[in-house]
Scaffold this active site. Sequence first.
Site, short mmCIF file in Angstrom:
data_model
loop_
_atom_site.label_atom_id
_atom_site.label_comp_id
_atom_site.label_asym_id
_atom_site.label_seq_id
_atom_site.Cartn_x
_atom_site.Cartn_y
_atom_site.Cartn_z
N GLN A 34 10.00 -1.90 6.16
CA GLN A 34 10.16 -1.74 7.59
C GLN A 34 9.44 -0.50 8.12
OE1 GLN A 34 14.49 -1.89 8.19
NE2 GLN A 34 14.19 -3.79 9.34
N PHE A 35 8.99 -0.61 9.37
CA PHE A 35 8.37 0.50 10.09
C PHE A 35 7.12 1.01 9.39
CE2 PHE A 35 13.08 0.89 10.68
CZ PHE A 35 13.12 0.27 11.93
N ARG A 36 6.49 0.13 8.61
CA ARG A 36 5.26 0.46 7.88
C ARG A 36 5.46 1.59 6.87
NH1 ARG A 36 1.44 -2.58 9.70
NH2 ARG A 36 -0.15 -1.47 8.52
N LEU A 37 6.70 1.78 6.43
CA LEU A 37 7.00 2.76 5.39
C LEU A 37 6.98 2.04 4.04
CD1 LEU A 37 9.81 4.75 7.22
CD2 LEU A 37 7.38 5.31 7.02
N HIS A 38 5.81 1.55 3.68
CA HIS A 38 5.66 0.67 2.53
C HIS A 38 5.88 1.42 1.22
CE1 HIS A 38 4.00 -1.74 5.67
NE2 HIS A 38 2.88 -1.04 5.74
#
Length: 206
Positions: A181-185
Site C-alpha cells: 500500500q501507498f507504494r511502500l513496496h
Amino acid sequence: MSESRLTTGDFTEENEPFALFGSWLKDAESTELNDPNAVAVATVDEHGMPNVRMVLLKGYDENGFVFYTNFESQKGREILGQKKAAMCFHWKSLRRQVRLRGHVEVVSDAEADAYYQSRARGSRIGAWASKQSRPLEGRFALEKAVAEYTARYAIGDISRPPYWSGFRIKPVSIEFWHDRQFRLHDRIEFRRAEPDGAWEKVRMYP
C-alpha cells in the site's frame, strides 16, 4: 493461496534466492492466465543501445536461468557479443516482480539437443525455416520455407540447427519486489561479486 505467501516473511526467511524464486514461480503457475514463465530479456548492442523482448524461461537452478533462441537473431548476436544480460519477471496477478542480471554462458550441446527434441515438431521445423530478426519480403516466403523444411523432414528425427541453442544467465544480483500500500513496496536484493560467490541479502527502500 495462503496469506503468508504475500507477506514479508517470503523475504526474511530465505537466505538464498533460488528457493524463493521457485516458490514465487509456483504461485504464478496457479494465478497467471498465460505463460507464467514469460520474462523480458534485456541486452545491449555493440553501440551500447539497449534492446528488450519477451522470451520463455525453460529452466532454472542454482547455476542460472535458461532460455533458447536462434543465435543469429538480434538478441543472440548481442548476447554472444557482450556475454551479459538481464531479466525481468512481472506477475500482475500476484503484484510481484523479480529482476536479475548477470553473465551469460551457452548451454551444453546435450542440454540444447534434449530441449530441442522436446519441442513440438512444427516448432522444430520453424527453427530451420525462420531467419530470425532479418528482413522478410512477405509472409509467403516464410510459409514457403516452412513447406520446404516440412518436406525435407517428412519422416524421422529433425536435427537441431547449428545456430539454435540456449543461454544461461548466471546472476550476480536478483531482486524480489512485492507491491504494498501507498507504494511502500517490499524490495529485497540478493547480491554477489561473482557468479559462483556467496549471496548477500539487502533490504532496499521502495
